[in-house]
Scaffold this motif. Structure first.
Motif, PDB file in Angstrom:
ATOM      1  N   GLU A 293       0.824  -1.211   0.000  1.00 34.01           N
ATOM      2  CA  GLU A 293       0.000   0.000   0.000  1.00 34.01           C
ATOM      3  C   GLU A 293       0.855   1.257   0.000  1.00 34.01           C
ATOM      4  OE1 GLU A 293      -2.355  -0.495   3.501  1.00 34.01           O
ATOM      5  OE2 GLU A 293      -3.343  -2.282   2.708  1.00 34.01           O
ATOM      6  N   ASP A 294       2.140   1.083  -0.053  1.00 31.63           N
ATOM      7  CA  ASP A 294       3.082   2.199  -0.028  1.00 31.63           C
ATOM      8  C   ASP A 294       2.889   3.082   1.200  1.00 31.63           C
ATOM      9  OD1 ASP A 294       5.340   3.363  -1.083  1.00 31.63           O
ATOM     10  OD2 ASP A 294       4.203   4.895  -2.159  1.00 31.63           O
ATOM     11  N   SER A 295       2.743   2.409   2.345  1.00 30.09           N
ATOM     12  CA  SER A 295       2.644   3.124   3.617  1.00 30.09           C
ATOM     13  C   SER A 295       3.968   3.814   3.909  1.00 30.09           C
ATOM     14  CB  SER A 295       2.329   2.142   4.752  1.00 30.09           C
ATOM     15  OG  SER A 295       1.058   1.578   4.579  1.00 30.09           O
ATOM     16  N   PRO A 296       3.939   4.784   4.802  1.00 30.03           N
ATOM     17  CA  PRO A 296       5.201   5.435   5.171  1.00 30.03           C
ATOM     18  C   PRO A 296       6.221   4.411   5.687  1.00 30.03           C
ATOM     19  CG  PRO A 296       3.344   6.617   6.108  1.00 30.03           C
ATOM     20  CD  PRO A 296       2.796   5.341   5.512  1.00 30.03           C
ATOM     21  N   THR A 297       7.457   4.626   5.349  1.00 29.31           N
ATOM     22  CA  THR A 297       8.534   3.719   5.758  1.00 29.31           C
ATOM     23  C   THR A 297       8.547   3.541   7.270  1.00 29.31           C
ATOM     24  OG1 THR A 297       9.841   4.310   3.832  1.00 29.31           O
ATOM     25  CG2 THR A 297      11.038   3.375   5.684  1.00 29.31           C
ATOM     26  N   GLU A 298       8.196   4.587   8.013  1.00 30.90           N
ATOM     27  CA  GLU A 298       8.199   4.504   9.484  1.00 30.90           C
ATOM     28  C   GLU A 298       7.221   3.433   9.973  1.00 30.90           C
ATOM     29  OE1 GLU A 298       7.627   7.542   7.844  1.00 30.90           O
ATOM     30  OE2 GLU A 298       9.746   8.057   7.958  1.00 30.90           O
ATOM     31  N   ARG A 299       6.061   3.328   9.323  1.00 36.23           N
ATOM     32  CA  ARG A 299       5.077   2.325   9.732  1.00 36.23           C
ATOM     33  C   ARG A 299       5.613   0.926   9.453  1.00 36.23           C
ATOM     34  NH1 ARG A 299      -0.272   0.905   6.569  1.00 36.23           N
ATOM     35  NH2 ARG A 299      -0.653  -1.052   7.580  1.00 36.23           N
ATOM     36  N   VAL A 300       6.171   0.713   8.275  1.00 36.00           N
ATOM     37  CA  VAL A 300       6.726  -0.587   7.929  1.00 36.00           C
ATOM     38  C   VAL A 300       7.873  -0.926   8.883  1.00 36.00           C
ATOM     39  CG1 VAL A 300       7.868  -1.939   6.123  1.00 36.00           C
ATOM     40  CG2 VAL A 300       6.016  -0.362   5.509  1.00 36.00           C
ATOM     41  N   THR A 301       8.699   0.055   9.185  1.00 36.33           N
ATOM     42  CA  THR A 301       9.825  -0.155  10.097  1.00 36.33           C
ATOM     43  C   THR A 301       9.327  -0.524  11.490  1.00 36.33           C
ATOM     44  OG1 THR A 301      11.183   1.384   8.836  1.00 36.33           O
ATOM     45  CG2 THR A 301      11.903   0.890  11.071  1.00 36.33           C
ATOM     46  N   ARG A 302       8.299   0.152  11.972  1.00 36.88           N
ATOM     47  CA  ARG A 302       7.724  -0.175  13.289  1.00 36.88           C
ATOM     48  C   ARG A 302       7.254  -1.625  13.321  1.00 36.88           C
ATOM     49  NH1 ARG A 302       5.198   4.620  13.238  1.00 36.88           N
ATOM     50  NH2 ARG A 302       3.249   3.696  12.559  1.00 36.88           N
ATOM     51  N   ASN A 303       6.586  -2.044  12.237  1.00 32.86           N
ATOM     52  CA  ASN A 303       6.120  -3.426  12.176  1.00 32.86           C
ATOM     53  C   ASN A 303       7.284  -4.406  12.107  1.00 32.86           C
ATOM     54  OD1 ASN A 303       3.384  -2.824  12.342  1.00 32.86           O
ATOM     55  ND2 ASN A 303       3.177  -2.575  10.139  1.00 32.86           N
ATOM     56  N   LEU A 304       8.340  -4.057  11.394  1.00 35.19           N
ATOM     57  CA  LEU A 304       9.530  -4.914  11.348  1.00 35.19           C
ATOM     58  C   LEU A 304      10.170  -5.035  12.723  1.00 35.19           C
ATOM     59  CD1 LEU A 304      11.179  -3.899   7.971  1.00 35.19           C
ATOM     60  CD2 LEU A 304      10.625  -6.234   8.668  1.00 35.19           C
ATOM     61  N   ILE A 305      10.221  -3.950  13.454  1.00 38.72           N
ATOM     62  CA  ILE A 305      10.802  -3.983  14.803  1.00 38.72           C
ATOM     63  C   ILE A 305       9.975  -4.880  15.717  1.00 38.72           C
ATOM     64  CG2 ILE A 305      11.244  -2.570  16.865  1.00 38.72           C
ATOM     65  CD1 ILE A 305      12.163  -0.359  14.820  1.00 38.72           C
TER      66      ILE A 305
ATOM     67  N   ARG B 240      18.103   2.087   1.596  1.00 36.72           N
ATOM     68  CA  ARG B 240      18.940   1.302   0.691  1.00 36.72           C
ATOM     69  C   ARG B 240      18.169   0.110   0.127  1.00 36.72           C
ATOM     70  NH1 ARG B 240      22.903   1.919   5.254  1.00 36.72           N
ATOM     71  NH2 ARG B 240      22.041  -0.068   5.948  1.00 36.72           N
ATOM     72  N   LEU B 241      16.870   0.071   0.398  1.00 37.78           N
ATOM     73  CA  LEU B 241      16.074  -1.085   0.035  1.00 37.78           C
ATOM     74  C   LEU B 241      14.660  -0.635  -0.289  1.00 37.78           C
ATOM     75  CD1 LEU B 241      16.011  -4.272   0.090  1.00 37.78           C
ATOM     76  CD2 LEU B 241      15.153  -4.046   2.414  1.00 37.78           C
ATOM     77  N   GLU B 242      14.097  -1.208  -1.320  1.00 38.29           N
ATOM     78  CA  GLU B 242      12.706  -0.941  -1.677  1.00 38.29           C
ATOM     79  C   GLU B 242      11.788  -1.759  -0.775  1.00 38.29           C
ATOM     80  OE1 GLU B 242      11.528   1.174  -4.071  1.00 38.29           O
ATOM     81  OE2 GLU B 242      13.600   1.844  -4.304  1.00 38.29           O
ATOM     82  N   LYS B 243      10.663  -1.192  -0.440  1.00 38.29           N
ATOM     83  CA  LYS B 243       9.716  -1.903   0.420  1.00 38.29           C
ATOM     84  C   LYS B 243       9.222  -3.195  -0.222  1.00 38.29           C
ATOM     85  CE  LYS B 243       7.491   1.964   1.297  1.00 38.29           C
ATOM     86  NZ  LYS B 243       6.439   2.867   1.742  1.00 38.29           N
ATOM     87  N   LEU B 244       9.140  -3.233  -1.540  1.00 34.20           N
ATOM     88  CA  LEU B 244       8.687  -4.444  -2.220  1.00 34.20           C
ATOM     89  C   LEU B 244       9.613  -5.623  -1.916  1.00 34.20           C
ATOM     90  CD1 LEU B 244       6.614  -5.718  -4.042  1.00 34.20           C
ATOM     91  CD2 LEU B 244       7.967  -4.986  -6.007  1.00 34.20           C
ATOM     92  N   ALA B 245      10.900  -5.387  -1.783  1.00 27.55           N
ATOM     93  CA  ALA B 245      11.846  -6.453  -1.439  1.00 27.55           C
ATOM     94  C   ALA B 245      11.542  -7.013  -0.054  1.00 27.55           C
ATOM     95  CB  ALA B 245      13.280  -5.940  -1.510  1.00 27.55           C
ATOM     96  N   VAL B 246      11.127  -6.154   0.851  1.00 29.42           N
ATOM     97  CA  VAL B 246      10.755  -6.603   2.198  1.00 29.42           C
ATOM     98  C   VAL B 246       9.523  -7.505   2.105  1.00 29.42           C
ATOM     99  CG1 VAL B 246       9.998  -5.881   4.491  1.00 29.42           C
ATOM    100  CG2 VAL B 246      11.759  -4.565   3.293  1.00 29.42           C
ATOM    101  N   ALA B 247       8.536  -7.088   1.333  1.00 30.23           N
ATOM    102  CA  ALA B 247       7.314  -7.887   1.171  1.00 30.23           C
ATOM    103  C   ALA B 247       7.637  -9.259   0.581  1.00 30.23           C
ATOM    104  CB  ALA B 247       6.318  -7.138   0.282  1.00 30.23           C
ATOM    105  N   GLU B 248       8.482  -9.291  -0.428  1.00 28.03           N
ATOM    106  CA  GLU B 248       8.858 -10.564  -1.049  1.00 28.03           C
ATOM    107  C   GLU B 248       9.582 -11.469  -0.051  1.00 28.03           C
ATOM    108  OE1 GLU B 248      11.124  -9.220  -4.392  1.00 28.03           O
ATOM    109  OE2 GLU B 248       9.325  -8.849  -5.605  1.00 28.03           O
ATOM    110  N   PHE B 249      10.464 -10.886   0.759  1.00 31.48           N
ATOM    111  CA  PHE B 249      11.171 -11.668   1.769  1.00 31.48           C
ATOM    112  C   PHE B 249      10.191 -12.252   2.785  1.00 31.48           C
ATOM    113  CE2 PHE B 249      12.994 -11.649   6.093  1.00 31.48           C
ATOM    114  CZ  PHE B 249      13.844 -12.735   5.954  1.00 31.48           C
ATOM    115  N   MET B 250       9.222 -11.462   3.233  1.00 31.44           N
ATOM    116  CA  MET B 250       8.236 -11.939   4.212  1.00 31.44           C
ATOM    117  C   MET B 250       7.486 -13.141   3.663  1.00 31.44           C
ATOM    118  SD  MET B 250       8.091 -10.228   7.070  1.00 31.44           S
ATOM    119  CE  MET B 250       9.856 -10.277   7.048  1.00 31.44           C
ATOM    120  N   MET B 251       7.046 -13.070   2.412  1.00 34.01           N
ATOM    121  CA  MET B 251       6.292 -14.171   1.815  1.00 34.01           C
ATOM    122  C   MET B 251       7.153 -15.433   1.722  1.00 34.01           C
ATOM    123  SD  MET B 251       3.887 -12.417  -1.057  1.00 34.01           S
ATOM    124  CE  MET B 251       4.560 -10.807  -1.422  1.00 34.01           C
ATOM    125  N   ASP B 252       8.383 -15.274   1.290  1.00 27.01           N
ATOM    126  CA  ASP B 252       9.279 -16.410   1.147  1.00 27.01           C
ATOM    127  C   ASP B 252       9.627 -17.012   2.501  1.00 27.01           C
ATOM    128  OD1 ASP B 252      11.097 -18.163  -0.377  1.00 27.01           O
ATOM    129  OD2 ASP B 252      12.655 -17.068   0.722  1.00 27.01           O
TER     130      ASP B 252
END
Length: 135
Positions: free
Chosen positions: A38-50, A100-112
């Motif tokens: 959904e192209d959320s702000p990087t801060e939100r994705v980062t919070r969820n990663l943490i 240094r990383l696109e959010k899409l790469a994070v999504a792909e890693f999560m699925m894998d």
């Protein structure tokens, strides 16, 4: 928020606490994937990663403790797989924070990660715990 993964009984490793943890990890991964798609702000994705890092550390420790305490033959290999996954999540988080990383790469890693680790790595201990009557 859309759900990209649904927990299915075929994901069950036969240990209730681990199955519940996997459900929670799938929920966290869904939040991360949704934020990326959904192209959320990087801060939100980062919070969820943490949050995923915090929860994963706890879950991996629980799995490793039970494997070690019950003499699971694949313990060391599984622990190393955990270490590698954990380091990769830390790197993804750092790379995302520093753009240094696109959010899409994070999504792909999560699925894998979900499919590979739970369905392949974690299934290796299922019979061991079942033989010991650990549910």
């Amino acid at each position: 928020m859309p759900s990209y993964f649904e927990y299915m009984e075929t994901y069950s490793v036969g240990v209730r606490t681990f199955d519940e943890a996997h459900k929670r990890l799938i929920g966290l991964a869904n939040d991360i994937i949704a934020g990326c798609m959904e192209d959320s702000p990087t801060e939100r994705v980062t919070r969820n990663l943490i949050e995923l890092i915090r929860y994963t550390r706890h879950h991996f420790r629980d799995e490793e403790d039970l494997m070690r305490d019950t003499g699971f033959d694949g313990f060391e290999e599984h622990r190393l797989a955990h270490d590698a996954l954990f380091e990769k999540v830390l790197k993804f988080t750092d790379d995302l924070i520093h753009q240094r990383l696109e959010k899409l790469a994070v999504a792909e890693f999560m699925m894998d990660w979900l499919l590979t680790h739970i369905l392949e790595e974690d299934m290796r201990y299922k019979d061991h715990f079942a033989r010991l009557g650990i549910r």
